[in-house]
Design a protein around this motif. Structure first.
Motif, short mmCIF file in Angstrom:
data_model
loop_
_atom_site.label_atom_id
_atom_site.label_comp_id
_atom_site.label_asym_id
_atom_site.label_seq_id
_atom_site.Cartn_x
_atom_site.Cartn_y
_atom_site.Cartn_z
N LYS A 243 6.74 9.27 -2.75
CA LYS A 243 7.37 8.04 -3.22
C LYS A 243 6.46 6.84 -2.99
O LYS A 243 6.20 6.06 -3.90
N THR A 244 5.97 6.73 -1.77
CA THR A 244 5.18 5.55 -1.43
C THR A 244 3.85 5.53 -2.17
O THR A 244 3.43 4.49 -2.67
N VAL A 245 3.21 6.69 -2.27
CA VAL A 245 1.94 6.73 -2.99
C VAL A 245 2.17 6.31 -4.44
O VAL A 245 1.41 5.52 -5.00
N ARG A 267 7.44 2.26 6.93
CA ARG A 267 6.46 2.24 8.01
C ARG A 267 5.58 0.98 8.04
O ARG A 267 5.18 0.48 7.00
#
Ligand code: ATP
Ligand code: MG
Lengths: 585, 471
Positions: A243-245, A267
């Motif tokens: 998701k974050t990438v 994070r």
């Protein structure tokens, strides 16, 4: 966060404290008013009023705060400061600039009770007027321009709640955001600074149907599941699925004018990564540093829960402000599940009747209100602008049947389903091509056909058909092995393998492969199609399938992604594949 | 300081007392029982006239006549460099018979959040000597990388192996000691036997001198477990950011910590979240795990290796699930590999190190590192996938290509993963071993590796064997 004026403050007394939720007695307040809580003046917001008791969510840690301490009302709703200085900035969930906080607190750790305005009130900006004395202006009109960053001209606008009027004086030159730059005949003084309550959408004339894609440079997205400028998308997936990438890739490569990146309950290091990487990367549109078009909001998982609830609103309000200037804005929210959980946490402290899985009954309403603020708009000043919203969703146990995913899917039009199995096999981006969809596909096809290639949708359909067939064949293969299939089906499997490896997969960490322009996306497909067409011809001519799937040239298809000069490479490759196959019969 | 004898309700680990002065949220409380014991607790909720207190040692022995004192401050950990070498119980009281601890300062154990703007991105490779980690899931300084295990599996051996072998190769070469290395061990509800396993190893290797141990054992009060990791992390932050140590924090077993949270939640009659765990467990765990990291301008670092045992080996259980959503990857210890005798039984497929990409490659580890890891993942996944099919149709029915992948998967487990708990492999050896295995596959199959690296590292002669160095 805008520093609300403290005059007319009504004072109450703390009655109870339970984590981020505080109740106060004798406080004269309206819903959503900002209040300062306790001796340290911690910022909070009124979220419930019942009789004499006012319930407040506090945006800072409440350890040590106790009953009897004062609560002061500012009488103002939670608002953000809007004006030049928001780009290249990093805020917490209530728009306090984190760099300023570091300096003011003189510590790497976040202390509490320290406030700071969202934009620098003392910095001078060069104001270039766009109006003259005698001009009539109304709400939303652009009265001047400030070069906010190398990339972005900040449009100074008449505030939405202004009556408008005739310009009687205009300044030009260096001013702070609080100086008056334009004065109207009714005495109204216009500055470069606006405040806007975060929970109220900024006005616009109308929402229109988006017709342009937000190009992401990610093959599987642009090629199969595109999102429109002004569209909405959700990326649900279990932990570690990408998701974050994907959000970072969009923040880096999407062809938006402005990017608002909201790290909501995730994070700290992921935000640090953005802060360290973005200044070094070039904006694909302008070649300027990426930070020059980026506004970051970081309310990480260990920062106060109430500010996590508000960070989404802070982000979308800033996005709307740039939309009003006529820009295409893309907002990424990672992760909306943490936002929903913040709502749940506050709601349970209020002892509200829980809905599904403990989430408040208004979860669905809040989600749709948020995504409704996305869109392609005609602004009040006659320009058009868009806000595209891409929300990550983190379903517990990776199970998409949970309330946040389900309620989100009811609203958004693009669904990028991340898949733990693909991630485990290091198939990245691990977007499942069978489950994902984009409801914008048809309305965006004309744009692609006009701007990239005529057969955009045709060849995409071919690829989808091959991948569909592969899924069916795979089921059989799992039972009997590949060799038991007829030859043409074995060949299809090989074609599909290239579609997966060379087209669907894309390495976000490779300097070239990380961004793939639509032209290249298209050419990769045509290369695989060349192989397909030529190989089936050869098969018809009697060439055994073993030979067709072990060509010398085809492994190079998997290298197209990393080629910078891909056009030449592809042309040569197509020739070689054709030649090799035709030489077989 | 006022004393109250106003307890009006005792329920599980909670005590409710009436007060006539304002008491702060999170404030520390001492309760003295009639038999003269002093128990410690913390204010969970404070409203006018009534406070809810969570008692660390449990409420047994408390009655209505017990006296309650509010200390007017939140829980603090006395910190000093002299803590190194010391063993304490789960509330931070020394239990090693050593001298009294003279603190240099007293730090709030709740710990403020690191300003994301002040962080430094972790990218310094830590060599653990374990191929499954160094090669495939590289650990870096300042990372939080948990071990996902289950009961009966050798996660402790793996954690100990890492603690023993962890080094930063570059610094060693340059003879630049830079900052010193320290280990903080926070035990929550583990058995005496397990604790001994750690202590013996620490003593045997001399690691104890540079360690601080906080031990809440299985028969210690459960509620105390909510404090133990915070004491450990407060000490870690002090050593890292005030005293320049590179601190490795091992927290075990996070499952017991979460059970304690659940117990408190239940006692407060809170609306439970998934499977009875509190709805705020994500946030609570984040306030622990996010205390790993690096800070700009400071020498030291806090690296965390929390260990958790997945109930029912199920990684969708809230404890591993929420952990995975917060930490920067995870290492899976696998039951099947363990029963095959693979040591350490790490299943690399679901394992992940999210900070790997920035910590490896040219100038950091080796130019081909990322590509090799990617390719091995893909190849192992492919081989592993074929194993089911082999059971049905047999090896003969598979193509030559498929058979190569099957062999690769087998050799990967026996040669690469199964190195034993006492082998400390240099990264260079790990990567060379990887190339040995990959060279079983035809060059054209290595589509995730840069062609240049294939030229340099591919072992053309199939018969040639490179020996793994074990020391
Ligand atoms: N497109 C990609 N290319 C290469 N690697 C990728 C890609 N996408 C994801 N990865 C790998 O997967 C890892 C996990 O991805 P990511 O951090 O985006 O997961 P996530 O879904 O955000 O997880 P969480 O919910 O826990 O935050 C990354 O660290 C990276 O190693
Ligand atoms: Mg993420």
């Amino acid at each position: 966060m805008s520093q609300a004026t403290q005059q007319d403050a009504e004072t109450g007394v703390i009655e109870s404290v339970s984590g981020p939720v505080v109740t106060a007695r004798d406080l004269d307040a309206r819903m959503n008013d900002v209040v300062y809580v306790g001796d340290e003046g911690l910022m909070g917001e009124v979220i419930e009023i019942e009789g004499d008791i006012t319930t407040i969510q506090v945006y800072e840690e409440t350890s040590g705060v106790g009953p009897g301490e004062p609560v002061e009302n500012t009488g103002e709703p939670l608002s953000v400061d809007l004006g030049p200085g928001m780009l290249d900035a990093i805020y917490d969930g209530t728009q306090r600039p984190l760099d300023v906080l570091e300096e003011k607190m003189n510590s790497a750790f976040l202390d509490r009770g320290v406030d700071a305005p969202g934009i620098d009130l003392e910095k001078e900006w060069e104001f270039q007027p766009e109006v003259e004395e005698g001009d009539e202006v109304s709400a939303g009109d652009v009265v001047g321009i400030v070069e906010e960053t190398v990339t972005i001209d900040h449009k100074v606008m008449v505030p939405p709640d202004s009556e408008g009027g005739e310009v009687v004086s205009v300044e030009s030159g260096d001013y702070t955001v609080e100086d008056t730059v334009v004065e109207l005949d009714n005495g109204e003084e216009i500055t470069m600074h606006q405040e806007w309550p975060v929970r109220t959408p900024r006005p616009a004339v109308e929402k229109k149907t988006p017709t342009k894609p937000l190009i992401s440079g990610q093959r599987v997205l642009d090629g199969l599941f595109p999102i429109a400028k002004g569209g909405t998308a959700a990326i649900p997936g279990p932990f570690g699925s990408g998701k974050t990438v994907t959000q970072h890739q969009l923040a880096k490569w999407a062809d938006a004018d402005i990017v608002v990146y909201v790290g909501c309950g995730e994070r700290g290091n992921e935000m640090t990564e953005v802060i360290e990487d973005f200044p070094e990367l070039d904006d694909p549109k302008t070649g300027n540093p990426l930070m020059a078009r980026t506004c970051l909001i970081a309310n990480t998982s260990n920062m106060p829960v109430a500010a996590r609830e508000s960070c989404i609103y802070t982000g979308i309000t800033i996005a709307e402000f740039f939309r009003d200037m006529g820009y295409d804005v893309a907002l990424m929210a990672d992760s909306t599940s943490r936002w929903a959980e913040a709502m749940r946490e506050i709601s349970s402290r209020l002892e509200e009747m829980p809905g599904e899985e403990g989430y408040p009954a208004y979860l669905s309403a809040r989600l749709s209100q948020f995504y409704e603020r996305a869109g392609f708009f005609e602004n009040t000043n006659g320009t058009t602008g868009s806000v595209s919203v891409i929300g990550a969703v983190s379903p517990p146990g990776g199970d998409f049947s949970e309330p946040v995913t389900q309620n989100t899917l009811r609203i958004v039009k693009t669904f990028w389903a991340l898949d733990a199995d693909l991630a485990e096999r290091r198939h990245f981006p691990s977007i499942n091509w069978n489950e994902s969809y984009s409801l914008y596909r048809d309305q965006l096809d004309p744009w692609f056909e006009e701007n990239v290639t005529e057969d955009w949708s045709e060849i995409r359909q071919w690829a989808i058909d091959v991948l569909d067939e592969e899924s069916e064949l795979q089921e059989i293969v799992q039972l009997v092995g590949k060799d038991a299939l007829p030859e043409d089906q074995q060949l299809t499997l090989e074609i599909a393998r290239y579609l997966r490896e060379a087209y669907l997969q894309q390495n976000a960490f490779h300097p070239t492969d990380t961004f793939c322009p639509p032209e290249k996306t298209h050419l990769i497909l045509t290369t695989i199609k060349t192989y397909n067409d030529e190989a089936f011809e050869a098969l018809d001519a009697g060439v055994p399938v073993e030979d067709l799937v072990s060509l010398d040239s085809t492994p190079r298809i998997n290298r197209i992604g990393v080629q910078e000069d891909y056009e030449e490479f592809i042309e040569e490759l197509k020739e070689d594949i054709t030649e090799e196959l035709r030489g077989m019969y | 300081m006022k004393e109250y004898q106003t307890i009006n309700e005792i329920s599980g680990p909670l005590v409710y007392a009436e007060v006539d002065e304002p008491i702060g949220y999170d404030e520390i409380v001492e309760i003295e029982t009639e038999d003269g014991r002093t128990l410690r607790g913390q204010v969970l909720e404070s409203s006018d006239g009534l406070v809810a207190i969570q008692v660390f040692e449990g409420t047994s022995g408390i009655d209505r006549d017990a006296s309650v004192r509010f200390l007017g401050e939140t829980l603090k950990m006395p910190v000093t460099e002299d803590l190194l070498g010391r063993v304490m119980d789960g509330t931070g009281q020394p239990i090693d018979g050593g001298p009294e601890i003279v603190p240099e300062s007293r730090e709030d154990i709740i710990g403020a959040a690191i300003n994301p703007y002040s962080r430094e991105y972790p990218e310094e490779f830590i060599q653990t000597g374990v191929s499954a980690i160094d090669g495939m899931n590289t650990l870096v300084r300042g990372q939080k990388l948990p071990i996902f295990s289950a009961s009966g599996l050798p996660h402790n051996d793996l954690a100990l192996q890492i603690a023993r072998q962890a080094s930063v190769p570059e610094e060693e070469e340059e003879g630049d000691e830079g900052s010193e290395f320290a280990v903080i061990f926070g035990a929550m509800g583990i058995t005496q036997e397990e604790a001994n396993e750690f202590m013996d190893d620490f003593e045997r290797t001399g690691a104890l001198e540079r360690s601080v141990v906080f031990a809440n054992l299985a028969d210690d009060p459960a509620v105390e477990r909510t404090v133990t990791p915070r004491l450990a992390l407060t000490t870690a932050e002090y050593l890292a950011f005030e005293k320049d140590y590179h601190v490795l924090v091992i927290l075990t077993d996070m499952t017991n910590y979460c059970e304690a949270l659940r117990e408190i939640g239940a006692a407060r009659e809170e609306v439970p979240g998934r499977r009875g765990y509190p709805g705020y467990m994500y946030t609570d765990l984040a306030t622990l795990y996010e205390r790993a990291g690096r800070i700009q301008g400071r020498e030291g670092s806090v690296t965390q290796i929390p260990i958790l045992t997945m109930p029912g080996d199920d990684d969708t259980h809230p404890i591993p699930d929420l952990t995975g959503y917060i930490t920067e990857g995870q290492i899976y210890v696998d039951r099947d590999l363990n029963s095959q005798g693979v040591q350490p039984p790490v299943n690399v497929l679901p394992s992940l190190s999210r900070l790997m990409d920035d910590g490896i490659g040219e100038g950091l580890t080796r130019e081909d590192h990322g590509d090799v890891a990617n390719q091995m993942y893909a190849a192992y996944a492919e081989g592993e996938n074929l194993r089911d099919l082999v059971n049905i149709v047999g090896r003969e029915a598979l193509s030559d290509r498929d058979n190569k992948y099957l062999d690769f998967a087998d050799d990967f487990e026996t040669d690469f993963i199964d190195q034993g708990f006492d082998t400390n492999r240099e990264l260079e050896d790990t990567l060379d071993l990887g190339w040995d295995l990959l060279s079983q596959l035809p060059k054209e199959e290595l589509n995730r590796i840069d062609e240049e690296f294939i030229e340099t590292y591919y072992v053309d002669d199939e018969g040639e064997e490179v020996e793994a160095t074990a020391d």
